[in-house]
Scaffold this motif. Structure first.
Motif, PDB file in Angstrom:
ATOM      1  N   HIS A  18      28.339  53.622  29.140  1.00 57.46           N
ATOM      2  CA  HIS A  18      29.617  53.283  29.756  1.00 57.46           C
ATOM      3  C   HIS A  18      29.378  52.918  31.216  1.00 57.46           C
ATOM      4  CE1 HIS A  18      32.827  54.827  32.448  1.00 57.46           C
ATOM      5  NE2 HIS A  18      33.623  54.208  31.605  1.00 57.46           N
ATOM      6  N   VAL A  19      30.221  52.021  31.756  1.00 55.28           N
ATOM      7  CA  VAL A  19      30.074  51.631  33.153  1.00 55.28           C
ATOM      8  C   VAL A  19      31.446  51.563  33.822  1.00 55.28           C
ATOM      9  CG1 VAL A  19      30.215  49.132  32.736  1.00 55.28           C
ATOM     10  CG2 VAL A  19      28.931  49.995  34.696  1.00 55.28           C
ATOM     11  N   THR A  20      31.487  51.912  35.095  1.00 53.41           N
ATOM     12  CA  THR A  20      32.704  51.793  35.908  1.00 53.41           C
ATOM     13  C   THR A  20      32.395  50.951  37.131  1.00 53.41           C
ATOM     14  OG1 THR A  20      33.570  53.943  35.205  1.00 53.41           O
ATOM     15  CG2 THR A  20      34.442  53.021  37.251  1.00 53.41           C
ATOM     16  N   SER A  65      38.704  48.256  29.858  1.00 52.84           N
ATOM     17  CA  SER A  65      39.959  48.802  30.351  1.00 52.84           C
ATOM     18  C   SER A  65      39.915  48.819  31.874  1.00 52.84           C
ATOM     19  CB  SER A  65      40.196  50.217  29.812  1.00 52.84           C
ATOM     20  OG  SER A  65      39.200  51.097  30.293  1.00 52.84           O
ATOM     21  N   ALA A  66      41.061  48.940  32.473  1.00 50.19           N
ATOM     22  CA  ALA A  66      41.126  48.948  33.934  1.00 50.19           C
ATOM     23  C   ALA A  66      42.331  49.748  34.379  1.00 50.19           C
ATOM     24  CB  ALA A  66      41.207  47.513  34.477  1.00 50.19           C
ATOM     25  N   ARG A  67      42.338  50.052  35.655  1.00 52.45           N
ATOM     26  CA  ARG A  67      43.499  50.690  36.235  1.00 52.45           C
ATOM     27  C   ARG A  67      43.541  50.379  37.716  1.00 52.45           C
ATOM     28  NH1 ARG A  67      42.097  57.189  36.353  1.00 52.45           N
ATOM     29  NH2 ARG A  67      39.904  57.007  36.970  1.00 52.45           N
ATOM     30  N   GLN A  68      44.723  50.527  38.287  1.00 50.03           N
ATOM     31  CA  GLN A  68      44.906  50.320  39.711  1.00 50.03           C
ATOM     32  C   GLN A  68      45.488  51.584  40.304  1.00 50.03           C
ATOM     33  OE1 GLN A  68      47.765  47.292  40.993  1.00 50.03           O
ATOM     34  NE2 GLN A  68      46.444  46.757  42.719  1.00 50.03           N
ATOM     35  N   PHE A  69      44.969  51.973  41.435  1.00 48.29           N
ATOM     36  CA  PHE A  69      45.367  53.221  42.070  1.00 48.29           C
ATOM     37  C   PHE A  69      46.476  52.997  43.104  1.00 48.29           C
ATOM     38  CE2 PHE A  69      42.145  55.616  40.013  1.00 48.29           C
ATOM     39  CZ  PHE A  69      41.078  54.767  39.862  1.00 48.29           C
ATOM     40  N   GLU A  75      39.612  49.962  39.258  1.00 51.54           N
ATOM     41  CA  GLU A  75      38.394  50.204  38.489  1.00 51.54           C
ATOM     42  C   GLU A  75      38.437  49.409  37.204  1.00 51.54           C
ATOM     43  OE1 GLU A  75      37.235  54.854  39.550  1.00 51.54           O
ATOM     44  OE2 GLU A  75      38.037  54.330  37.580  1.00 51.54           O
ATOM     45  N   LEU A  76      37.276  48.888  36.837  1.00 53.03           N
ATOM     46  CA  LEU A  76      37.102  48.268  35.532  1.00 53.03           C
ATOM     47  C   LEU A  76      36.115  49.128  34.765  1.00 53.03           C
ATOM     48  CD1 LEU A  76      37.487  45.800  33.578  1.00 53.03           C
ATOM     49  CD2 LEU A  76      35.419  44.857  34.620  1.00 53.03           C
ATOM     50  N   ASN A  77      36.500  49.547  33.576  1.00 52.14           N
ATOM     51  CA  ASN A  77      35.641  50.368  32.736  1.00 52.14           C
ATOM     52  C   ASN A  77      35.247  49.597  31.480  1.00 52.14           C
ATOM     53  OD1 ASN A  77      35.806  53.218  34.005  1.00 52.14           O
ATOM     54  ND2 ASN A  77      37.921  52.497  33.966  1.00 52.14           N
ATOM     55  N   VAL A  78      33.992  49.711  31.142  1.00 54.32           N
ATOM     56  CA  VAL A  78      33.510  49.100  29.905  1.00 54.32           C
ATOM     57  C   VAL A  78      32.749  50.162  29.119  1.00 54.32           C
ATOM     58  CG1 VAL A  78      32.252  47.202  28.837  1.00 54.32           C
ATOM     59  CG2 VAL A  78      33.238  46.907  31.119  1.00 54.32           C
ATOM     60  N   ASN A  79      33.202  50.411  27.889  1.00 57.73           N
ATOM     61  CA  ASN A  79      32.563  51.405  27.020  1.00 57.73           C
ATOM     62  C   ASN A  79      31.622  50.727  26.027  1.00 57.73           C
ATOM     63  OD1 ASN A  79      33.998  53.635  28.076  1.00 57.73           O
ATOM     64  ND2 ASN A  79      35.766  53.095  26.823  1.00 57.73           N
ATOM     65  N   LEU A 109      25.963  43.045  36.458  1.00 57.31           N
ATOM     66  CA  LEU A 109      25.660  44.067  35.449  1.00 57.31           C
ATOM     67  C   LEU A 109      24.625  43.516  34.481  1.00 57.31           C
ATOM     68  CD1 LEU A 109      26.203  46.737  33.889  1.00 57.31           C
ATOM     69  CD2 LEU A 109      28.019  45.515  32.671  1.00 57.31           C
ATOM     70  N   THR A 110      23.568  44.275  34.302  1.00 55.82           N
ATOM     71  CA  THR A 110      22.544  43.934  33.317  1.00 55.82           C
ATOM     72  C   THR A 110      22.490  45.038  32.274  1.00 55.82           C
ATOM     73  OG1 THR A 110      21.238  42.749  34.970  1.00 55.82           O
ATOM     74  CG2 THR A 110      20.112  43.400  32.934  1.00 55.82           C
ATOM     75  N   VAL A 111      22.644  44.668  31.021  1.00 57.89           N
ATOM     76  CA  VAL A 111      22.577  45.631  29.917  1.00 57.89           C
ATOM     77  C   VAL A 111      21.278  45.379  29.157  1.00 57.89           C
ATOM     78  CG1 VAL A 111      23.707  46.541  27.866  1.00 57.89           C
ATOM     79  CG2 VAL A 111      25.085  45.641  29.757  1.00 57.89           C
ATOM     80  N   THR A 112      20.468  46.420  29.030  1.00 59.20           N
ATOM     81  CA  THR A 112      19.163  46.270  28.356  1.00 59.20           C
ATOM     82  C   THR A 112      19.130  47.039  27.035  1.00 59.20           C
ATOM     83  OG1 THR A 112      18.246  48.177  29.492  1.00 59.20           O
ATOM     84  CG2 THR A 112      18.023  46.042  30.581  1.00 59.20           C
TER      85      THR A 112
END
Lengths: 112, 111
Positions: A18-20, A65-69, A75-79, A109-112
């Motif tokens: 997961h990444v934020t 997913s994302a949210r605004q404070f 934040e952008l979240n990717v699972n 972002l690099t995903v390996t």
């Protein structure tokens, strides 16, 4: 005044993780949008938030997913990361929900 | 989703006007046309936007056809620093807000 800032600048993750990603808009801007840019292609719209509410969503799976404070940062979240999620993730802010957007430098972002 | 279409690449001599076209044939009456450019892998930079009338600012001019199905971005005196990918965007509002980037035109300004 500071422009749009994003953190981190670069990130390496493994498939399934997961990444934020974080974004701070220009002071006074209430809208934040997220884009994904794969190498060699134009940015693809992911989300727009205005006054902490989602105002638009692009054709991305629910893993995104994302949210605004309250301070309008976002934040952008990717699972469950996939190799295909490797891209430059751009954040843009604007005063309102329409009008010109000002982009940050992006998070690579690099995903390996 | 409707798209914008742009030529993939163009060259322009330094000091000459660069004219970058964009087709947006399915644009609706209340949808704006925006232009951005991107240098290397930096974040896109806003240039100009318009609805119906032609627009001009310190960076460029935007000419929108009367039927609004196409537009042209004009850089009046191109410099080497204008070498970039130029994106035409139509802000669609089909229920939700979406910003659809076109394919982009890679402009190369030649010395």
């Amino acid at each position: 005044d500071a422009g749009v800032t994003q953190s981190p600048t670069h990130l390496i993750k493994t498939r399934g993780q997961h990444v934020t990603l974080r974004c701070s808009p220009i002071s006074g801007h209430k809208s934040v949008s997220w884009y994904q840019q794969v190498l060699g292609q134009g940015p693809q719209f992911i989300f727009q938030y205005y006054e902490k509410e989602e105002r638009g969503r692009g054709n991305f799976p629910d893993r995104f997913s994302a949210r605004q404070f309250p301070n309008y940062s976002s934040e952008l979240n990717v699972n469950a990361l996939l190799l295909g999620d490797s891209a430059l993730y751009l954040c843009a802010s604007s005063l309102g929900d329409i009008g010109e957007q000002y982009f940050g430098p992006g998070t690579r972002l690099t995903v390996t | 989703d409707a798209k914008t279409t742009q030529p993939p690449s163009m060259d322009c001599a330094e000091g000459r006007a660069a004219n970058l076209p964009c087709n947006h044939s399915t644009i609706s009456g209340n949808e704006y046309v925006y232009w951005y450019r991107q240098i290397h892998s930096q974040g896109p930079q806003y240039i100009i936007h318009g609805l119906k009338n032609n627009e001009t600012n310190e960076m460029a001019s935007l000419i929108i056809t009367e039927d609004r199905k196409s537009s042209t971005l004009i850089l009046p005196h191109a410099t080497l620093r204008d070498t970039a990918v130029y994106y035409c965007i139509v802000r669609y509002t089909s229920g939700t807000y979406k910003y659809i980037f076109g394919t982009g035109t890679r402009l190369k300004v030649l010395a």
